[in-house]
Write a protein that holds these residues in place. Structure first.
Motif, mmCIF file in Angstrom:
data_model
loop_
_atom_site.group_PDB
_atom_site.id
_atom_site.type_symbol
_atom_site.label_atom_id
_atom_site.label_comp_id
_atom_site.label_asym_id
_atom_site.label_seq_id
_atom_site.Cartn_x
_atom_site.Cartn_y
_atom_site.Cartn_z
ATOM 1 N N SER A 52 30.419 38.009 41.608
ATOM 2 C CA SER A 52 31.726 38.580 41.919
ATOM 3 C C SER A 52 31.797 40.070 41.619
ATOM 4 O O SER A 52 31.092 40.599 40.769
ATOM 5 C CB SER A 52 32.831 37.853 41.137
ATOM 6 N N TRP A 54 35.219 41.457 41.792
ATOM 7 C CA TRP A 54 36.670 41.575 41.913
ATOM 8 C C TRP A 54 37.248 42.665 41.020
ATOM 9 O O TRP A 54 38.416 43.016 41.153
ATOM 10 C CB TRP A 54 37.335 40.231 41.609
ATOM 11 N N GLN A 107 36.181 37.837 49.901
ATOM 12 C CA GLN A 107 34.932 37.747 49.147
ATOM 13 C C GLN A 107 33.892 37.150 50.084
ATOM 14 O O GLN A 107 34.193 36.262 50.881
ATOM 15 C CB GLN A 107 35.108 36.898 47.892
#
Length: 205
Positions: A52, A54, A107
């Motif tokens: 990830s 984010w 994503q």
């Protein structure tokens, strides 16, 4: 993306035996649905512990950054690094929208889930702009298609509001029966006096 069998993480190397080419809003992807049957010689030695991004700290790729892809009206907005305005870490993502169509940042991987478990996606947003707003979307998949949430259950966060301070966007969903993966999205919407020639921006972190 391999959906069953051995997971293929970012930076893994492998030989692809077969796959399916998909297209959505001009974006083409090559997908595989069974890692055991469709891939061979998997080497995960180079995989990161967490795919990830984010927090928008890894900018080894840009527009979009590592771990993301534009999945709707890709030509209508840009995603760039900002090292001056951020909530945490050392940078944020600045979204500049130049279209009055809804745009979307997703994503680029599908996260494994367990049915019946709650999952929360939360992002900081700085939306000091009356002509643009955003919200999160959390979708669950059975390996072939999206599983729609139960009646009365929303897959969306609240919209951001025009504010001089950072605010959180948060959405929580329970993985339904049959779900094996989830994917998070951020959708951007023009508002009020939006002018595509001028555009509008916000930050995410």
């Amino acid at each position: 993306y391999a959906l069953n069998g051995n997971a293929l993480c970012r930076n893994a190397t492998f030989d692809l035996v077969q796959g399916i080419v998909t297209e959505y809003n001009g974006v083409h992807q090559l997908k595989t649905f069974d890692a055991v049957a469709d891939t061979t010689n998997i080497d995960d030695a180079g995989c990161a512990v967490d795919d990830s991004n984010w927090d928008f700290e890894d900018w080894s790729l840009t527009d979009p950054p590592l771990g993301f892809e534009k999945t709707s009206n890709a030509d209508g907005f840009t995603v760039s690094q900002d090292v001056e305005a951020f909530h945490g870490g050392a940078s944020s993502a600045m979204i500049m929208q130049k279209t009055d169509k809804t745009t979307e940042l997703a994503q680029s991987w599908y996260m494994p889930v367990t049915a019946g478990t709650n999952y929360t996606l939360s992002v900081w947003a700085w939306d000091n702009e009356p002509n643009l707003r955003a919200r999160l979307v959390l979708e669950f998949y059975d390996g072939a298609q999206e599983i729609e949430p139960a009646e009365g259950v929303s897959k969306y966060s609240d919209y951001t509001e025009d504010n001089v301070d950072w605010q959180t966007m948060t959405v929580t969903g329970t993985a339904p029966e049959g779900a094996i993966q989830l994917r998070g999205f951020i959708r951007f919407y023009d508002q009020k006096e939006f002018d595509p020639e001028v555009g509008a921006s916000m930050h995410l972190d």
